[in-house]
Design a protein around this motif. Structure first.
Motif, PDB file in Angstrom:
ATOM      1  N   ALA A  71       0.841  -1.195   0.000  1.00  0.00           N
ATOM      2  CA  ALA A  71       0.000   0.000   0.000  1.00  0.00           C
ATOM      3  C   ALA A  71       0.877   1.246   0.000  1.00  0.00           C
ATOM      4  O   ALA A  71       2.058   1.207   0.356  1.00  0.00           O
ATOM      5  N   GLN A  72       0.275   2.346  -0.376  1.00  0.00           N
ATOM      6  CA  GLN A  72       1.025   3.592  -0.453  1.00  0.00           C
ATOM      7  C   GLN A  72       1.349   4.129   0.944  1.00  0.00           C
ATOM      8  O   GLN A  72       0.520   4.091   1.851  1.00  0.00           O
ATOM      9  N   VAL A  73       2.567   4.627   1.091  1.00  0.00           N
ATOM     10  CA  VAL A  73       2.969   5.371   2.278  1.00  0.00           C
ATOM     11  C   VAL A  73       3.112   6.828   1.846  1.00  0.00           C
ATOM     12  O   VAL A  73       3.998   7.161   1.057  1.00  0.00           O
ATOM     13  N   GLN A  74       2.233   7.680   2.316  1.00  0.00           N
ATOM     14  CA  GLN A  74       2.241   9.086   1.936  1.00  0.00           C
ATOM     15  C   GLN A  74       2.931   9.912   3.011  1.00  0.00           C
ATOM     16  O   GLN A  74       2.478   9.974   4.145  1.00  0.00           O
ATOM     17  N   ARG A  75       4.054  10.508   2.662  1.00  0.00           N
ATOM     18  CA  ARG A  75       4.804  11.346   3.608  1.00  0.00           C
ATOM     19  C   ARG A  75       4.271  12.776   3.539  1.00  0.00           C
ATOM     20  O   ARG A  75       4.178  13.366   2.465  1.00  0.00           O
ATOM     21  N   MET A  76       3.932  13.325   4.702  1.00  0.00           N
ATOM     22  CA  MET A  76       3.385  14.671   4.733  1.00  0.00           C
ATOM     23  C   MET A  76       4.409  15.726   4.338  1.00  0.00           C
ATOM     24  O   MET A  76       4.029  16.828   3.943  1.00  0.00           O
ATOM     25  N   SER A  77       5.693  15.378   4.428  1.00  0.00           N
ATOM     26  CA  SER A  77       6.727  16.312   3.979  1.00  0.00           C
ATOM     27  C   SER A  77       6.651  16.523   2.469  1.00  0.00           C
ATOM     28  O   SER A  77       7.173  17.501   1.945  1.00  0.00           O
ATOM     29  N   ARG A  78       5.977  15.611   1.770  1.00  0.00           N
ATOM     30  CA  ARG A  78       5.843  15.713   0.316  1.00  0.00           C
ATOM     31  C   ARG A  78       4.389  15.890  -0.119  1.00  0.00           C
ATOM     32  O   ARG A  78       4.112  15.943  -1.324  1.00  0.00           O
ATOM     33  N   LEU A  79       3.489  15.921   0.816  1.00  0.00           N
ATOM     34  CA  LEU A  79       2.066  16.025   0.516  1.00  0.00           C
ATOM     35  C   LEU A  79       1.647  17.482   0.385  1.00  0.00           C
ATOM     36  O   LEU A  79       2.014  18.317   1.221  1.00  0.00           O
ATOM     37  N   MET A  80       0.872  17.781  -0.650  1.00  0.00           N
ATOM     38  CA  MET A  80       0.338  19.133  -0.783  1.00  0.00           C
ATOM     39  C   MET A  80      -0.883  19.258   0.128  1.00  0.00           C
ATOM     40  O   MET A  80      -2.006  18.920  -0.247  1.00  0.00           O
ATOM     41  N   VAL A  81      -0.640  19.732   1.337  1.00  0.00           N
ATOM     42  CA  VAL A  81      -1.718  19.928   2.290  1.00  0.00           C
ATOM     43  C   VAL A  81      -1.392  21.156   3.137  1.00  0.00           C
ATOM     44  O   VAL A  81      -0.260  21.313   3.613  1.00  0.00           O
ATOM     45  N   LYS A  82      -2.367  22.008   3.294  1.00  0.00           N
ATOM     46  CA  LYS A  82      -2.205  23.207   4.103  1.00  0.00           C
ATOM     47  C   LYS A  82      -3.385  23.278   5.067  1.00  0.00           C
ATOM     48  O   LYS A  82      -4.516  23.546   4.660  1.00  0.00           O
ATOM     49  N   THR A  83      -3.110  22.978   6.329  1.00  0.00           N
ATOM     50  CA  THR A  83      -4.176  23.030   7.321  1.00  0.00           C
ATOM     51  C   THR A  83      -4.292  24.439   7.894  1.00  0.00           C
ATOM     52  O   THR A  83      -3.337  25.209   7.888  1.00  0.00           O
ATOM     53  N   LEU A  84      -5.494  24.750   8.368  1.00  0.00           N
ATOM     54  CA  LEU A  84      -5.776  26.072   8.914  1.00  0.00           C
ATOM     55  C   LEU A  84      -6.228  25.947  10.368  1.00  0.00           C
ATOM     56  O   LEU A  84      -6.931  25.008  10.731  1.00  0.00           O
ATOM     57  N   ARG A  85      -5.838  26.908  11.175  1.00  0.00           N
ATOM     58  CA  ARG A  85      -6.257  26.904  12.579  1.00  0.00           C
ATOM     59  C   ARG A  85      -7.646  27.506  12.768  1.00  0.00           C
ATOM     60  O   ARG A  85      -8.370  27.153  13.697  1.00  0.00           O
ATOM     61  N   ASP A  86      -8.025  28.426  11.872  1.00  0.00           N
ATOM     62  CA  ASP A  86      -9.288  29.142  12.020  1.00  0.00           C
ATOM     63  C   ASP A  86     -10.273  28.732  10.933  1.00  0.00           C
ATOM     64  O   ASP A  86      -9.887  28.346   9.828  1.00  0.00           O
ATOM     65  N   ASP A  87     -11.550  28.861  11.251  1.00  0.00           N
ATOM     66  CA  ASP A  87     -12.589  28.551  10.282  1.00  0.00           C
ATOM     67  C   ASP A  87     -12.621  29.602   9.173  1.00  0.00           C
ATOM     68  O   ASP A  87     -12.385  30.785   9.431  1.00  0.00           O
ATOM     69  N   PRO A  88     -12.933  29.191   7.938  1.00  0.00           N
ATOM     70  CA  PRO A  88     -13.102  30.175   6.862  1.00  0.00           C
ATOM     71  C   PRO A  88     -14.224  31.158   7.213  1.00  0.00           C
ATOM     72  O   PRO A  88     -15.240  30.766   7.801  1.00  0.00           O
ATOM     73  N   ALA A  89     -14.051  32.400   6.832  1.00  0.00           N
ATOM     74  CA  ALA A  89     -15.017  33.432   7.208  1.00  0.00           C
ATOM     75  C   ALA A  89     -16.397  33.181   6.628  1.00  0.00           C
ATOM     76  O   ALA A  89     -17.411  33.550   7.232  1.00  0.00           O
ATOM     77  N   ALA A 117     -17.764  30.183   5.993  1.00  0.00           N
ATOM     78  CA  ALA A 117     -18.262  28.835   6.278  1.00  0.00           C
ATOM     79  C   ALA A 117     -19.365  28.864   7.324  1.00  0.00           C
ATOM     80  O   ALA A 117     -19.211  29.474   8.383  1.00  0.00           O
ATOM     81  N   GLU A 118     -20.480  28.193   7.028  1.00  0.00           N
ATOM     82  CA  GLU A 118     -21.605  28.135   7.943  1.00  0.00           C
ATOM     83  C   GLU A 118     -21.770  26.763   8.571  1.00  0.00           C
ATOM     84  O   GLU A 118     -22.172  26.647   9.726  1.00  0.00           O
ATOM     85  N   THR A 119     -21.470  25.708   7.823  1.00  0.00           N
ATOM     86  CA  THR A 119     -21.696  24.356   8.315  1.00  0.00           C
ATOM     87  C   THR A 119     -20.391  23.715   8.789  1.00  0.00           C
ATOM     88  O   THR A 119     -19.293  24.106   8.373  1.00  0.00           O
ATOM     89  N   LEU A 120     -20.528  22.703   9.629  1.00  0.00           N
ATOM     90  CA  LEU A 120     -19.361  22.023  10.183  1.00  0.00           C
ATOM     91  C   LEU A 120     -18.511  21.392   9.094  1.00  0.00           C
ATOM     92  O   LEU A 120     -17.271  21.506   9.103  1.00  0.00           O
ATOM     93  N   SER A 121     -19.152  20.725   8.132  1.00  0.00           N
ATOM     94  CA  SER A 121     -18.375  20.072   7.070  1.00  0.00           C
ATOM     95  C   SER A 121     -17.617  21.093   6.233  1.00  0.00           C
ATOM     96  O   SER A 121     -16.472  20.850   5.843  1.00  0.00           O
ATOM     97  N   HIS A 122     -18.239  22.218   5.947  1.00  0.00           N
ATOM     98  CA  HIS A 122     -17.569  23.278   5.192  1.00  0.00           C
ATOM     99  C   HIS A 122     -16.315  23.740   5.932  1.00  0.00           C
ATOM    100  O   HIS A 122     -15.224  23.841   5.358  1.00  0.00           O
ATOM    101  N   LYS A 123     -16.449  24.013   7.214  1.00  0.00           N
ATOM    102  CA  LYS A 123     -15.321  24.481   8.011  1.00  0.00           C
ATOM    103  C   LYS A 123     -14.190  23.460   8.041  1.00  0.00           C
ATOM    104  O   LYS A 123     -13.024  23.782   7.779  1.00  0.00           O
ATOM    105  N   LEU A 124     -14.534  22.218   8.345  1.00  0.00           N
ATOM    106  CA  LEU A 124     -13.489  21.218   8.583  1.00  0.00           C
ATOM    107  C   LEU A 124     -12.840  20.722   7.298  1.00  0.00           C
ATOM    108  O   LEU A 124     -11.629  20.460   7.279  1.00  0.00           O
ATOM    109  N   LEU A 125     -13.597  20.561   6.225  1.00  0.00           N
ATOM    110  CA  LEU A 125     -12.993  20.097   4.981  1.00  0.00           C
ATOM    111  C   LEU A 125     -12.009  21.125   4.431  1.00  0.00           C
ATOM    112  O   LEU A 125     -10.992  20.763   3.822  1.00  0.00           O
ATOM    113  N   VAL A 126     -12.292  22.406   4.654  1.00  0.00           N
ATOM    114  CA  VAL A 126     -11.345  23.450   4.247  1.00  0.00           C
ATOM    115  C   VAL A 126     -10.163  23.495   5.212  1.00  0.00           C
ATOM    116  O   VAL A 126      -8.998  23.499   4.798  1.00  0.00           O
ATOM    117  N   ARG A 127     -10.437  23.511   6.506  1.00  0.00           N
ATOM    118  CA  ARG A 127      -9.353  23.613   7.496  1.00  0.00           C
ATOM    119  C   ARG A 127      -8.392  22.429   7.428  1.00  0.00           C
ATOM    120  O   ARG A 127      -7.179  22.581   7.634  1.00  0.00           O
TER     121      ARG A 127
END
Length: 563
Positions: A2-20, A22-32
């Motif tokens: 199976a694939q081993v995905q290293r986060m040092s090479r993964l295009m992912v940018k997490t956010l600490r704050d909710d998007p301005a 965003a109204e629903t929980l899924s919207h907030k978390l899928l973006v964050r």
């Protein structure tokens, strides 16, 4: 392997704050959590982690569709106008359709659903009853020009959907295809880990007869449904019915009342000192341009969506002040059914024969009491048109209904011969004569299911996926320096070699606290931490959903995760 995905090479940018926005929980978390990013209103990019989850949902759908013998195809999203014009949906869909022209002026649309095109494909490919039944499906991008796209991927203008279609000779064959799809949907949503309800529904612009929705209860849901606490009845609010029960009672003669300045139910009830439920509300609408009156008890509202579903494909709209001009029988604010001329009168079943009402006297500042349905006025059509309320009687057992919010994740229809009639879909029958084919239509919102899962399973720390859909089986966190990173990578490679999908956080210069927070936010079901006891060959396993932790040797952890 199976694939081993290293986060040092993964295009992912997490956010600490909710998007301005965003109204629903899924919207907030899928973006964050770095699963999706917004391109424009209702248009989203699925980033690497999100694409994995989307693909996993598609895989489960595909496996269960294949299991019932459905065959996968892929139709174009860019479609010619003519088939939709033939079915009348070019007009019925209205502003929901994305319409465009090519350089030669020919008109096209971006497909919102594909009944017409599937019908034409089968007409081209199938000639005999021996070729049927057949079930076809696709997982494809759909387009609807939503007026108010919102809630992230829950209501987009571009979205992923599985739509399938069954083609049978007989109604019994259609019922069997419908049953197969219904059971497949139950398996799909159970595998995805969704809490869902199957409810009676209306067919709407899809057409057809039997119709059921699969709803995922969630606070962010845009659908309202009712269920009965005493039996298994559940329905979309537009499908709830009320039994027509004539009343046998003696009532006095119609009596006119002086009611100055009482054009509304509220002012009338206050003036007479009666409950609004004793009055009859008469709403005037236009149906394909013709004025129609709709009668409901004064304490209830007309559900215009429900009315529109009953009268489809006719266009329903409210009357305007101009519509009263030249109509002496239409006195604004004082309309009563007993004096209407050449006006179709529709009533809710609560306005049953024998019931008496206070209603307009068809003259300014006057009402009438003891106006009895069936004696003083006739109802042309009884239709369930009131807005359903909590406590309304269950159509099955009479118990007061409960109301809940939910996300529609699937819908199945017995279309019958609507589209076969439109396009002349016949096959040669057993008797050597043409036989008209009957159809079913079955949809699952694939991208919407991702949002529904996020809504139902997330907690205060972030997303919490089931193993079936998660972007990885294990999230390995190197919580420290070189030793921990070396151990984390070694464990990850061994797990990958054993077929376990691994996301390993090997990012240099990122604090353990940030890594732990991201692991909770991203929501992989199991978190393995190479931390303070790495030198001893001991790691920590954490269940993301329950929060339970356990220290194990590397060998024990690998054995547990590969069992």
């Amino acid at each position: 392997m199976a694939q081993v995905q290293r986060m040092s090479r993964l295009m992912v940018k997490t956010l600490r704050d909710d998007p301005a926005d965003a109204e629903t929980l899924s919207h907030k978390l899928l973006v964050r959590a770095g699963y999706v990013r917004r391109n424009a209103a209702g248009i989203w990019t699925w980033l690497p982690l999100g694409k994995k989850v989307l693909d996993n949902v598609s895989r489960v759908v595909r496996e269960e569709m294949d299991a019932i013998g459905a065959q996968e195809v892929l139709l174009p999203a860019l479609l010619p106008k003519e088939p939709y014009e033939a079915s009348a949906r070019w007009e019925e869909y209205g502003d929901l359709l994305f319409r465009l022209k090519d350089r030669k002026g020919a008109e096209y649309l971006l497909g919102p659903t594909h009944e017409e095109i599937f019908t034409l494909v089968v007409k081209d490919q199938v000639a005999s009853y021996k070729d049927l039944p057949v079930m076809l499906y696709q997982i494809q991008t759909k387009y609807r020009d939503e007026a108010r796209p919102r809630s992230g991927v829950l209501r987009g203008r571009e979205f992923q959907m599985k739509d399938s279609y069954s083609f049978d000779i007989t109604d019994e064959g259609l019922a069997e295809s419908y049953r197969l799809h219904r059971e497949a949907y139950q398996k799909i949503f159970a595998r995805l880990g969704l809490d869902y309800r199957i409810v009676s529904a209306v067919s709407g612009a899809m057409g057809g007869s039997a119709s059921e929705e699969f709803l995922a209860p969630a606070a962010a849901g845009e659908d309202t449904f009712v269920d009965c606490p005493a039996c298994d009845y559940a329905a979309n609010t537009e499908a709830v019915t009320f039994k027509l029960t004539p009343v046998s009672a003696e009532h006095g003669a119609v009596e006119e009342l002086d009611t100055p300045d009482t054009p509304t139910i509220e002012t009338l009830a206050e003036h007479l000192g009666v409950p609004a439920s004793a009055t009859l509300k008469n709403l005037l609408v236009k149906v394909d341009g013709e004025i129609v009156a709709v009668g409901v008890p004064g304490d209830r509202e007309v559900d215009l969506g429900k009315l529109g579903e009953h009268l489809a494909p006719a266009v329903v709209e409210l009357v305007t002040a101009e519509d009263f001009e030249g109509r002496a029988d239409l006195v604004r604010g004082y309309v009563g059914p007993q004096g209407l001329e050449k006006v179709r009168y529709i009533a809710d079943p609560r306005v049953a024969p024998g019931t008496a009402w206070i209603t307009g006297a068809n003259k300014i500042n006057a009402h009438a009491k003891n106006v009895v349905a069936g004696r003083d006025f006739e109802v042309d059509d009884y239709l369930d048109v009131v807005v359903v309320q909590a406590g309304d009687p269950c159509p099955a057992c009479g118990t007061g209904l409960k109301m809940d919010r939910a996300i529609e994740i699937g819908h199945i229809f017995q279309l019958g011969r609507k589209y076969a009639d439109t396009f002349g879909l016949d096959v040669l029958g057993q008797q050597g004569k043409p036989v008209r084919v009957t159809m079913g239509s079955y949809g699952i919102g694939v991208s919407r299911a991702v949002a529904a899962l996020a809504e139902q399973s997330a907690d205060g720390q972030g997303l919490c996926w089931s193993k079936e859909v998660a972007p990885a089986d294990v999230h390995v966190v190197a919580a420290g320096k070189a030793l921990q990173t070396e151990l984390a990578l070694d464990v990850s490679e061994k797990l990958g070699a054993a077929g376990v999908r691994v996301l390993v956080d090997d990012r240099a210069g990122v604090s353990p606290g940030v890594k732990f927070t991201d692991a909770e936010l991203i929501g992989v079901p199991t978190i393995l931490v190479a931390g303070r006891r790495s030198a001893e060959g001991v790691v920590e396993l954490k269940d993301r959903r329950t929060g339970e932790r356990e220290e194990l040797t590397v060998e024990e952890a690998i054995a547990r995760l590969t069992a």
